[in-house]
Design a protein around this motif. Structure first.
Motif, PDB file in Angstrom:
ATOM      1  N   ASN A  57       0.827  -1.198   0.000  1.00  0.00           N
ATOM      2  CA  ASN A  57       0.000   0.000   0.000  1.00  0.00           C
ATOM      3  C   ASN A  57       0.865   1.254   0.000  1.00  0.00           C
ATOM      4  O   ASN A  57       0.673   2.152  -0.813  1.00  0.00           O
ATOM      5  CB  ASN A  57      -0.870   0.020   1.263  1.00  0.00           C
ATOM      6  N   ALA A  58       1.838   1.291   0.912  1.00  0.00           N
ATOM      7  CA  ALA A  58       2.661   2.482   1.100  1.00  0.00           C
ATOM      8  C   ALA A  58       3.524   2.771  -0.122  1.00  0.00           C
ATOM      9  O   ALA A  58       3.762   3.932  -0.463  1.00  0.00           O
ATOM     10  CB  ALA A  58       3.540   2.313   2.345  1.00  0.00           C
ATOM     11  N   SER A  59       3.966   1.705  -0.818  1.00  0.00           N
ATOM     12  CA  SER A  59       4.872   1.902  -1.954  1.00  0.00           C
ATOM     13  C   SER A  59       4.156   2.436  -3.183  1.00  0.00           C
ATOM     14  O   SER A  59       4.783   2.862  -4.139  1.00  0.00           O
ATOM     15  CB  SER A  59       5.553   0.582  -2.309  1.00  0.00           C
TER      16      SER A  59
ATOM     17  N   GLY B  16       8.802   1.530  -4.210  1.00  0.00           N
ATOM     18  CA  GLY B  16       9.246   2.555  -3.273  1.00  0.00           C
ATOM     19  C   GLY B  16      10.393   3.363  -3.856  1.00  0.00           C
ATOM     20  O   GLY B  16      10.391   4.599  -3.804  1.00  0.00           O
ATOM     21  N   ILE B  17      11.382   2.660  -4.446  1.00  0.00           N
ATOM     22  CA  ILE B  17      12.536   3.354  -5.031  1.00  0.00           C
ATOM     23  C   ILE B  17      12.110   4.149  -6.264  1.00  0.00           C
ATOM     24  O   ILE B  17      12.447   5.321  -6.408  1.00  0.00           O
ATOM     25  CB  ILE B  17      13.652   2.335  -5.397  1.00  0.00           C
ATOM     26  N   ALA B  18      11.305   3.500  -7.122  1.00  0.00           N
ATOM     27  CA  ALA B  18      10.890   4.152  -8.367  1.00  0.00           C
ATOM     28  C   ALA B  18      10.058   5.399  -8.081  1.00  0.00           C
ATOM     29  O   ALA B  18      10.202   6.417  -8.764  1.00  0.00           O
ATOM     30  CB  ALA B  18      10.098   3.170  -9.234  1.00  0.00           C
ATOM     31  N   GLU B  23      10.433   6.114   2.226  1.00  0.00           N
ATOM     32  CA  GLU B  23      10.147   6.528   3.597  1.00  0.00           C
ATOM     33  C   GLU B  23       8.811   5.952   4.068  1.00  0.00           C
ATOM     34  O   GLU B  23       8.693   5.408   5.168  1.00  0.00           O
ATOM     35  CB  GLU B  23      10.114   8.050   3.681  1.00  0.00           C
ATOM     36  N   ALA B  24       7.809   6.021   3.175  1.00  0.00           N
ATOM     37  CA  ALA B  24       6.482   5.478   3.504  1.00  0.00           C
ATOM     38  C   ALA B  24       6.557   3.960   3.679  1.00  0.00           C
ATOM     39  O   ALA B  24       5.917   3.392   4.567  1.00  0.00           O
ATOM     40  CB  ALA B  24       5.485   5.837   2.411  1.00  0.00           C
ATOM     41  N   VAL B  25       7.363   3.296   2.819  1.00  0.00           N
ATOM     42  CA  VAL B  25       7.512   1.839   2.920  1.00  0.00           C
ATOM     43  C   VAL B  25       8.159   1.479   4.254  1.00  0.00           C
ATOM     44  O   VAL B  25       7.730   0.555   4.953  1.00  0.00           O
ATOM     45  CB  VAL B  25       8.351   1.281   1.737  1.00  0.00           C
ATOM     46  N   SER B  26       9.176   2.234   4.613  1.00  0.00           N
ATOM     47  CA  SER B  26       9.866   2.000   5.879  1.00  0.00           C
ATOM     48  C   SER B  26       8.918   2.206   7.068  1.00  0.00           C
ATOM     49  O   SER B  26       8.893   1.411   8.011  1.00  0.00           O
ATOM     50  CB  SER B  26      11.069   2.942   5.964  1.00  0.00           C
TER      51      SER B  26
END
Lengths: 169, 197
Positions: A57-59, B16-18, B23-26
């Motif tokens: 979700n976050a990604s 997340g990287i793309a 930060e949100a993933v972490s």
């Protein structure tokens, strides 16, 4: 009308059991403890699966998948916000619970999306897990049309859920 | 499950990287496990309560009574089955337990039912139609009271958490009807207990 159901059922069961000379308190405690144990039994699975869904979700990955599929499902009147729930439902009970919780917290329980998610959650089951456990017990190799039938029932449930919410709510 | 877990963390990392979103993933990695515990706690009271209520119903003989009501219907569904056999008895109890939401009781009964069924119908490697019928009945949700769903709805501020009940029952019935119809339509054997080579 629906607010009568739970009080009537609970009262009925307790009174009937008391009439049948069942020790209601003791029996209740046994059943309650059994379910508390089950809740903690599934907690490890819930921790890892909710984390997987959380990072997806976050990604932004869930958004991307939802946007990719939504044109197709919107034709059927299916809310795109329920796509993650529908995808996880047949695979994992804990995963579906996590997806359901996230739909409710993002859209509210009494929104159209929240109601559709509730009906999906209440009217479908963890298909693949059940199939694996049952045929594992009989060591059946050729399960024939089991998966087709079970998944057809799930997909029917997803579509009918939207119709039912529009009709009854 | 392993594939799902590995894929989801990998996909999350790539996205997340793309998307410059690491930060949100972490944050999600740190907070999601806590959400799982909170969800369990949120549901624990209702799980305990309904487990207790349904245990009382079981002990009082209500499950047996319901079984007597559902047996004639199930007899029509499981064609060619021995009505007095071990398998049919277990099937009736399994379905009744599912109706009442007794998940803990339903699974062992269901497993007893399918192993007895496989033996009675000499299924060997291939599932008979009656076995498929039993599994499809168990992959569909026939629970009468969606208490877990209602509890979570209430926790998220629903005015009437049980208002979904008519929709849930209607949807379950239609989904089950489609699933069971397909069991019969796609079947090539004449009787449910027949084996396909």
């Amino acid at each position: 009308m629906t607010s009568y159901i739970l009080p009537v059922i609970v009262t009925g069961i307790f009174l009937y059991a008391a009439l049948k000379k069942v020790n209601v308190f003791e029996t209740f405690m046994n059943g309650a403890l059994e379910n508390i144990k089950t809740s903690f039994d599934i907690l490890p699975a819930l921790v890892i699966l909710m984390t997987c869904i959380g990072v997806l979700n976050a990604s932004g990955a869930v958004n991307a998948i939802t946007e990719f599929i939504s044109p197709a499902v919107e034709i059927l009147g299916f809310p795109p916000q329920c796509i993650p729930l529908a995808l996880l439902r047949p695979m994992s009970g804990s995963g579906a619970l996590a997806a359901f919780e996230s739909v409710l917290s993002q859209n509210g329980a009494d929104s159209f999306v929240g109601r559709v998610a509730s009906v999906i959650m209440g009217s479908t089951e963890t298909t693949f897990y059940t199939v694996a456990v049952y045929y594992g017990a009989t060591k059946t190799k050729n399960i024939r049309h089991t998966i087709v039938c079970a998944l057809a029932a799930d997909v029917t449930g997803f579509i009918v859920a939207c119709t039912a919410v529009r009709l009854f709510l | 499950m392993t594939a799902f877990i590995c894929l989801s963390v990998l996909i999350a990392l790539i996205f997340g990287i793309a998307g410059n979103n690491t930060e949100a993933v972490s944050d999600a990695l740190l907070s999601s496990p806590q959400s799982a515990v909170e969800l369990t706690i949120k549901l624990l009271g209702a799980m305990a309560f309904w487990g207790g209520v349904m245990k009382v119903a079981e002990k009082s003989g209500l499950v047996n009574k319901l079984s007597k009501l559902s047996a004639p219907l199930l007899k029509r569904l499981f064609r060619g089955i021995d009505e007095n056999g071990e398998a049919f008895g277990a099937i009736v109890m399994n379905i009744t337990a599912n109706l009442m939401g007794l998940g803990n009781a339903a699974t062992p009964l269901g497993l007893k039912a399918i192993t007895a069924l496989a033996k009675e119908e000499n299924a060997k490697d291939s599932a008979t139609r009656n076995m498929i019928t039993l599994v499809v009945l168990n992959t569909a949700s026939i629970q009468f009271l969606p208490t877990t769903v209602a509890t979570l709805r209430q926790a998220h501020g629903s005015v009437n958490p049980m208002e979904i009940l008519p929709s849930v029952l209607f949807t379950s019935a239609v989904a089950l009807a489609v699933g069971l119809s397909l069991v019969f339509l796609l079947d090539k054997s004449k009787r449910g207990s027949e084996r396909i080579k």
